[in-house]
Design a protein around this motif. Structure first.
Motif, short mmCIF file in Angstrom:
data_model
loop_
_atom_site.label_atom_id
_atom_site.label_comp_id
_atom_site.label_asym_id
_atom_site.label_seq_id
_atom_site.Cartn_x
_atom_site.Cartn_y
_atom_site.Cartn_z
N THR A 136 0.83 -1.21 0.00
CA THR A 136 0.00 0.00 0.00
C THR A 136 0.87 1.27 0.00
N VAL A 137 2.13 1.17 0.47
CA VAL A 137 2.99 2.38 0.51
C VAL A 137 3.41 2.83 -0.90
N TYR A 138 3.14 2.01 -1.92
CA TYR A 138 3.44 2.44 -3.30
C TYR A 138 2.27 3.22 -3.91
N GLY A 139 1.14 3.31 -3.17
CA GLY A 139 -0.03 4.02 -3.69
C GLY A 139 -0.46 3.38 -5.01
N GLN A 140 -0.77 4.23 -5.99
CA GLN A 140 -1.07 3.69 -7.33
C GLN A 140 0.21 3.85 -8.14
N LEU A 152 7.21 6.95 -2.22
CA LEU A 152 6.12 6.34 -1.44
C LEU A 152 4.97 7.32 -1.30
N LYS A 153 3.75 6.78 -1.35
CA LYS A 153 2.59 7.63 -1.08
C LYS A 153 1.44 6.76 -0.56
N ALA A 154 0.57 7.40 0.21
CA ALA A 154 -0.52 6.62 0.79
C ALA A 154 -1.84 7.12 0.22
N MET A 155 -2.81 6.22 0.10
CA MET A 155 -4.09 6.53 -0.53
C MET A 155 -5.22 6.63 0.49
N CYS A 300 -18.95 -5.55 -11.84
CA CYS A 300 -19.37 -4.27 -11.26
C CYS A 300 -18.39 -3.17 -11.64
N GLY A 301 -18.72 -1.94 -11.21
CA GLY A 301 -17.82 -0.81 -11.44
C GLY A 301 -16.57 -0.95 -10.59
N ARG A 302 -15.59 -0.11 -10.89
CA ARG A 302 -14.33 -0.14 -10.15
C ARG A 302 -14.53 0.25 -8.69
N ARG A 303 -13.72 -0.30 -7.79
CA ARG A 303 -13.75 0.10 -6.39
C ARG A 303 -12.87 1.33 -6.24
N SER A 304 -13.39 2.33 -5.52
CA SER A 304 -12.65 3.60 -5.48
C SER A 304 -11.29 3.41 -4.80
N GLY A 305 -10.28 4.05 -5.37
CA GLY A 305 -8.92 3.97 -4.80
C GLY A 305 -8.10 2.80 -5.30
N ASP A 306 -8.72 1.88 -6.07
CA ASP A 306 -7.99 0.70 -6.54
C ASP A 306 -7.02 1.03 -7.68
N ALA A 307 -5.86 0.40 -7.66
CA ALA A 307 -4.90 0.55 -8.75
C ALA A 307 -5.20 -0.48 -9.85
#
Ligand code: NAD
Ligand code: WQD
Length: 351
Positions: A136-140, A152-155, A300-307
């Motif tokens: 998760t520390v790689y963000g997208q 590194l970035k957090a979402m 379904c649609g994409r889940r928000s925040g997903d890479a």
């Protein structure tokens, strides 16, 4: 270990999913283990099963302590009565969605708990730590595979606790160079011990893919929502690096051995993944094959925040820890199904 002195390891969160699997391997490797866990997201039955798996002799080297890292006194009690050679720190809350709704709970539990742990370790001069970080520390990530030196970035608040705790670890080690800290960035841990006696048992409706698929297979959920089918990937569904929990457990042993062997290690991050990407639909197909069960899906649609796609570069861990994942998706699904089939309600005896 081949060493004449038995090393004593404190495992925080040792009753949880990754903790139980790692404790089995630690005991088999000859370490002595003390668990501290508040059973917030686990049950004592899981520790009983660890004992059953390792047998009566090795069981004598395992101690369970009910305690909460937010209470410094609970940690202090353990350090006052025995010397620890190192700490493996799993304890933490990990539900991304919950962290968005209740960030204070995440900051309190994950940050305060870890700071209390560092303070007590320092007081008793125990300065070797393996910390559960996360991809998760790689963000997208803009590029894949993810390399440890990426920005590194957090979402979300959960991700921020991991990012802050990595920074805290780096600062502590910089100020006091005798600390040796390994930050293990897990990708997507799945599967279970091959015995089918221990595995992941989330409370409530699972958020993560594999526990959800597992509950569909045993009839606890009617169908799987596939979040996103228009990603620019091979089949439109999102791609992740799933890693067998037993490979992860062995990664902790390798990290611990490195900590003891290398006085120059400082504070360093390692990815623990397979280096291979698998899509949601491929995972569903692999699970159907392993279980012989049909998994009904709903696109379904994409889940928000997903890479779109995340997988690890495994080079650093291979080169410096001498560790490489052994298992593929087939074994992950086989062992996940074995756990599910033998324990359709997890550690509960029945509903
Ligand atoms: P888990 O919830 O099964 O295990 C965590 C354990 O910590 C639980 O037994 C819980 O009761 C305990 N705990 C939580 N807060 C505590 C506190 N304040 N004091 C004492 N015990 C406490 O989770 P897991 O999947 O085994 O994850 C272990 C670690 O790995 C966590 O830090 C998590 O953030 C990290 N991680 C997990 C994943 C994953 O997908 N499972 C991925 C990356 C990183
Ligand atoms: C995988 C894929 C979903 C459920 C999370 C955390 C991360 C780390 C690991 C702790 C995604 C899709 C999921 C479902 C689906 N944890 N999916 N239907 O999001 O990669 O990572 O766990 O550190 O921080 O964010 O894992 O298992 O939730 O999802 O289609 O019911 O499966 O959209 O593409 P994720 P996941």
């Amino acid at each position: 270990m081949g060493s004449s002195v038995e090393q004593n390891i404190l495992v925080t969160g040792g009753a949880g999913f990754i903790g139980t699997h790692t404790v089995v391997q630690l005991l088999k490797e000859g370490f002595k283990v003390s668990i501290i866990d508040n059973l917030d997201n686990s049950v004592i039955e899981a520790v009983d099963r660890v004992r059953e798996l390792v047998g009566p002799d090795l069981s004598k080297k395992l101690e369970f302590n009910l305690g909460d890292l937010r209470n410094k006194g609970d940690i202090e009690k353990l350090f006052a009565k025995q010397r620890f050679d190192a700490v493996i720190h799993f304890a933490g809350l990990k539900a991304v969605g919950e962290s968005v709704g209740n960030p204070r709970r995440y900051f309190d539990n994950n940050l305060v708990g870890t700071i209390n742990l560092y303070e007590t370790m320092a007081k008793y001069n125990c300065k070797k730590m393996v910390f559960s970080s996360s991809a998760t520390v790689y963000g997208q990530p803009e590029k894949i595979p993810c390399m440890e030196d990426f920005e590194l970035k957090a979402m979300n608040p959960y991700g921020r606790t991991k990012l802050f705790l990595e920074e805290i670890a780096r600062d502590i080690q910089k100020a006091e160079p005798e600390w040796r800290i390994v930050l293990l960035r897990y990708f997507n841990p799945v599967g279970a011990h091959e015995s089918g006696r221990i595995g992941e048992d989330p409370k409530g409706i699972p958020n993560n893919l594999m526990p959800y698929i597992q509950q569909v297979a045993v009839g606890r959920q009617p169908e799987l929502n596939v979040y996103g089918h228009d990603y620019p990937t091979k089949d439109g569904s999102a791609v992740r690096d799933y890693i067998h929990v037993m490979d992860l457990a062995d990664g902790h042993i390798a990290a611990l051995k490195k900590l003891f062997a290398d006085p120059e290690i400082g504070c360093i991050a390692y990815n623990l993944g397979t280096g291979r990407g698998t899509s949601v639909l491929e995972m569903v197909a692999a699970f159907e094959k392993a279980s012989g069960k049909k998994i009904p899906i709903k696109l379904c649609g994409r889940r928000s925040g997903d890479a779109t796609a995340v997988y690890a570069s495994t080079e650093r861990a291979e080169k410096e820890l001498g560790w490489k994942a052994k298992y593929g998706v087939e074994e992950m699904c086989r062992d996940q199904w074995n756990w599910a089939n033998n324990n359709p309600w997890g550690y509960q005896k029945k509903l």
